[in-house]
Each structure stands twice: as C-alpha cells, then as structure tokens.
Design a protein around this motif. Structure first.
Motif, PDB file in Angstrom:
ATOM      1  N   GLN A 137      21.332 -44.882  48.189  1.00 32.23           N
ATOM      2  CA  GLN A 137      21.200 -44.550  49.602  1.00 32.23           C
ATOM      3  C   GLN A 137      22.376 -45.035  50.440  1.00 32.23           C
ATOM      4  OE1 GLN A 137      18.612 -42.744  50.885  1.00 32.23           O
ATOM      5  NE2 GLN A 137      17.940 -42.495  48.778  1.00 32.23           N
ATOM      6  N   HIS A 138      23.094 -45.979  49.926  1.00 30.96           N
ATOM      7  CA  HIS A 138      24.130 -46.635  50.714  1.00 30.96           C
ATOM      8  C   HIS A 138      25.519 -46.312  50.164  1.00 30.96           C
ATOM      9  CE1 HIS A 138      20.884 -48.812  52.594  1.00 30.96           C
ATOM     10  NE2 HIS A 138      20.450 -49.164  51.401  1.00 30.96           N
ATOM     11  N   THR A 139      26.473 -46.308  51.055  1.00 27.89           N
ATOM     12  CA  THR A 139      27.855 -46.014  50.689  1.00 27.89           C
ATOM     13  C   THR A 139      28.313 -46.910  49.548  1.00 27.89           C
ATOM     14  OG1 THR A 139      28.325 -45.289  52.937  1.00 27.89           O
ATOM     15  CG2 THR A 139      30.213 -45.852  51.562  1.00 27.89           C
ATOM     16  N   ALA A 140      28.020 -48.185  49.636  1.00 25.84           N
ATOM     17  CA  ALA A 140      28.453 -49.127  48.589  1.00 25.84           C
ATOM     18  C   ALA A 140      27.852 -48.761  47.236  1.00 25.84           C
ATOM     19  CB  ALA A 140      28.076 -50.550  48.973  1.00 25.84           C
ATOM     20  N   GLN A 141      26.600 -48.338  47.219  1.00 24.49           N
ATOM     21  CA  GLN A 141      25.960 -47.938  45.966  1.00 24.49           C
ATOM     22  C   GLN A 141      26.620 -46.687  45.391  1.00 24.49           C
ATOM     23  OE1 GLN A 141      22.006 -47.554  47.640  1.00 24.49           O
ATOM     24  NE2 GLN A 141      21.299 -49.361  46.504  1.00 24.49           N
ATOM     25  N   LEU A 142      26.905 -45.730  46.253  1.00 25.37           N
ATOM     26  CA  LEU A 142      27.534 -44.484  45.801  1.00 25.37           C
ATOM     27  C   LEU A 142      28.912 -44.755  45.204  1.00 25.37           C
ATOM     28  CD1 LEU A 142      26.468 -42.340  48.856  1.00 25.37           C
ATOM     29  CD2 LEU A 142      25.596 -42.081  46.519  1.00 25.37           C
ATOM     30  N   PHE A 143      29.686 -45.590  45.882  1.00 23.62           N
ATOM     31  CA  PHE A 143      31.013 -45.927  45.360  1.00 23.62           C
ATOM     32  C   PHE A 143      30.914 -46.771  44.096  1.00 23.62           C
ATOM     33  CE2 PHE A 143      32.701 -44.744  49.620  1.00 23.62           C
ATOM     34  CZ  PHE A 143      33.603 -43.792  49.177  1.00 23.62           C
ATOM     35  N   ALA A 144      29.923 -47.647  44.020  1.00 19.30           N
ATOM     36  CA  ALA A 144      29.746 -48.457  42.807  1.00 19.30           C
ATOM     37  C   ALA A 144      29.432 -47.563  41.610  1.00 19.30           C
ATOM     38  CB  ALA A 144      28.648 -49.498  43.015  1.00 19.30           C
ATOM     39  N   ILE A 145      28.591 -46.568  41.816  1.00 18.80           N
ATOM     40  CA  ILE A 145      28.271 -45.635  40.734  1.00 18.80           C
ATOM     41  C   ILE A 145      29.529 -44.878  40.321  1.00 18.80           C
ATOM     42  CG2 ILE A 145      27.015 -43.505  40.154  1.00 18.80           C
ATOM     43  CD1 ILE A 145      24.721 -44.637  41.953  1.00 18.80           C
ATOM     44  N   GLY A 146      30.251 -44.341  41.279  1.00 19.41           N
ATOM     45  CA  GLY A 146      31.463 -43.588  40.969  1.00 19.41           C
ATOM     46  C   GLY A 146      32.510 -44.434  40.266  1.00 19.41           C
ATOM     47  N   LEU A 147      32.705 -45.652  40.743  1.00 21.44           N
ATOM     48  CA  LEU A 147      33.677 -46.537  40.092  1.00 21.44           C
ATOM     49  C   LEU A 147      33.192 -46.958  38.710  1.00 21.44           C
ATOM     50  CD1 LEU A 147      34.813 -48.681  43.139  1.00 21.44           C
ATOM     51  CD2 LEU A 147      36.097 -46.861  41.978  1.00 21.44           C
ATOM     52  N   GLY A 148      31.891 -47.083  38.558  1.00 22.43           N
ATOM     53  CA  GLY A 148      31.332 -47.347  37.219  1.00 22.43           C
ATOM     54  C   GLY A 148      31.609 -46.195  36.272  1.00 22.43           C
TER      55      GLY A 148
ATOM     56  N   MET B  52      34.791 -40.435  43.080  1.00 19.32           N
ATOM     57  CA  MET B  52      34.297 -40.029  44.398  1.00 19.32           C
ATOM     58  C   MET B  52      33.042 -39.153  44.347  1.00 19.32           C
ATOM     59  SD  MET B  52      36.342 -41.380  46.621  1.00 19.32           S
ATOM     60  CE  MET B  52      35.877 -40.431  48.055  1.00 19.32           C
ATOM     61  N   ALA B  53      32.671 -38.668  43.167  1.00 16.74           N
ATOM     62  CA  ALA B  53      31.608 -37.663  43.045  1.00 16.74           C
ATOM     63  C   ALA B  53      30.284 -38.068  43.676  1.00 16.74           C
ATOM     64  CB  ALA B  53      31.414 -37.270  41.579  1.00 16.74           C
ATOM     65  N   PRO B  54      29.763 -39.270  43.439  1.00 18.45           N
ATOM     66  CA  PRO B  54      28.474 -39.594  44.078  1.00 18.45           C
ATOM     67  C   PRO B  54      28.548 -39.572  45.612  1.00 18.45           C
ATOM     68  CG  PRO B  54      28.902 -41.084  42.262  1.00 18.45           C
ATOM     69  CD  PRO B  54      30.177 -40.311  42.496  1.00 18.45           C
ATOM     70  N   TYR B  55      29.613 -40.126  46.165  1.00 16.70           N
ATOM     71  CA  TYR B  55      29.768 -40.117  47.621  1.00 16.70           C
ATOM     72  C   TYR B  55      29.915 -38.684  48.140  1.00 16.70           C
ATOM     73  CZ  TYR B  55      31.556 -40.939  52.283  1.00 16.70           C
ATOM     74  OH  TYR B  55      31.730 -40.922  53.638  1.00 16.70           O
ATOM     75  N   CYS B  56      30.755 -37.893  47.483  1.00 16.86           N
ATOM     76  CA  CYS B  56      30.950 -36.494  47.899  1.00 16.86           C
ATOM     77  C   CYS B  56      29.656 -35.705  47.774  1.00 16.86           C
ATOM     78  CB  CYS B  56      32.050 -35.838  47.068  1.00 16.86           C
ATOM     79  SG  CYS B  56      33.695 -36.503  47.391  1.00 16.86           S
ATOM     80  N   ALA B  57      28.899 -35.948  46.706  1.00 16.97           N
ATOM     81  CA  ALA B  57      27.623 -35.254  46.515  1.00 16.97           C
ATOM     82  C   ALA B  57      26.661 -35.599  47.650  1.00 16.97           C
ATOM     83  CB  ALA B  57      27.022 -35.613  45.162  1.00 16.97           C
ATOM     84  N   ALA B  58      26.637 -36.855  48.047  1.00 16.12           N
ATOM     85  CA  ALA B  58      25.764 -37.252  49.166  1.00 16.12           C
ATOM     86  C   ALA B  58      26.170 -36.530  50.438  1.00 16.12           C
ATOM     87  CB  ALA B  58      25.824 -38.771  49.360  1.00 16.12           C
ATOM     88  N   ARG B  59      27.459 -36.435  50.675  1.00 15.29           N
ATOM     89  CA  ARG B  59      27.938 -35.730  51.871  1.00 15.29           C
ATOM     90  C   ARG B  59      27.616 -34.239  51.784  1.00 15.29           C
ATOM     91  NH1 ARG B  59      30.701 -38.830  55.767  1.00 15.29           N
ATOM     92  NH2 ARG B  59      30.323 -36.871  56.828  1.00 15.29           N
TER      93      ARG B  59
ATOM     94  N   VAL C 127      26.981 -32.225  38.586  1.00 15.33           N
ATOM     95  CA  VAL C 127      26.090 -33.225  37.988  1.00 15.33           C
ATOM     96  C   VAL C 127      25.748 -34.302  39.017  1.00 15.33           C
ATOM     97  CG1 VAL C 127      25.967 -35.083  36.275  1.00 15.33           C
ATOM     98  CG2 VAL C 127      26.774 -32.823  35.599  1.00 15.33           C
ATOM     99  N   ALA C 128      26.727 -34.763  39.750  1.00 18.59           N
ATOM    100  CA  ALA C 128      26.470 -35.774  40.778  1.00 18.59           C
ATOM    101  C   ALA C 128      25.507 -35.224  41.832  1.00 18.59           C
ATOM    102  CB  ALA C 128      27.779 -36.227  41.422  1.00 18.59           C
TER     103      ALA C 128
END
Length: 138
Positions: free
Chosen positions: A66-77, A121-128, A55-56
């Motif tokens: 686009q940014h690491t902080a945004q990806l982690f914010a989404i995942g932590l949310g 971690m899913a949004p960050y991992c998905a970006a990677r 899904v991510a």
C-alpha cells in the motif's frame, strides 16, 4: 523480518523469471532468426519489459503493498534477485565477467539495463496505472 508480502513478492518474481526464460527462448528461436539480431534483441527487451509490468499490475492486489516504500522495496528486491540469478547462472555456465558485463551495454539492440529499470519500478508503476496513489509512509 520475513513477511507474507516478502514470500508473495518472491513467488511473483519466480513467475517473472519463468516469463523471462520463455522470452529468451522466443528471442533465440523466432525473433532473431526472423528479424535479425538487433531487432530481435530490441523487441525481446520490449516484450519482457511489458510482461513485467503486466505481472506487476495483476499481482499488486495480491501482494498487498500500500505504501511507496513497500512498492519500491518489492521492485528493488526483484532487481536484486534478477541480478543474483543472472550473474550466478552466467558464472555456472562458465561465462567470463566481461561477457556478463557486456549484457549491460546498449549495443546491438540490447536494452537489458532498461528491463532492469522496469523491474525495479514495476510495482510502483503498476500502482500508479491502477490509479492507486501509494502513501509515503510505511
């Protein structure tokens, strides 16, 4: 500040929640009766973790992070929403705090803490996985 990205992330989490409920139904109706409690729990946790990553992966372009902080914010949310839902729903069902906290122990095939880590971690991992290298600035 409430943004479009926040509302999109909430919509994606609602989809993840629906998949988690379906996964729980699958676990109780098919996996545990056919594989046993330990294997059923373990497979259910793995399936849910993979579903969250999928899904991510698919939602990432729509989310626009686009940014690491945004990806982690989404995942932590997503993690925070999941925890609030789990505890609220459990208490509404009349479960004790001890019963609720038992879900966070690695016992009898339970890997719920791993599922929570994957959620965060899913949004960050998905970006990677999409070969996007998020920038460090927000």
């Amino acid at each position: 500040m409430y943004s479009e990205m926040t509302s999109k992330a909430l919509a994606v989490w609602i989809g993840i929640l629906m998949l988690a409920v379906l996964n729980g139904l699958l676990r109780e109706a098919i996996l545990v009766p056919n594989l046993g409690a330990v294997a059923g729990q373990l497979l259910s946790g793995i399936v849910l973790s993979v579903l969250i990553l999928v899904v991510a992966w698919f939602s990432l372009p729509w989310l626009g992070a686009q940014h690491t902080a945004q990806l982690f914010a989404i995942g932590l949310g997503w993690l925070a929403l999941t925890l609030v839902f789990e505890f609220s729903f459990g208490l509404w069902q009349g479960k004790s705090w001890q019963t609720l906290f038992d879900a966070y122990r690695f016992r009898d095939g339970n890997i719920w803490p791993v599922v929570l880590a994957v959620t965060a971690m899913a949004p960050y991992c998905a970006a990677r996985l999409r070969n996007r290298h998020p920038t460090d600035s927000a």
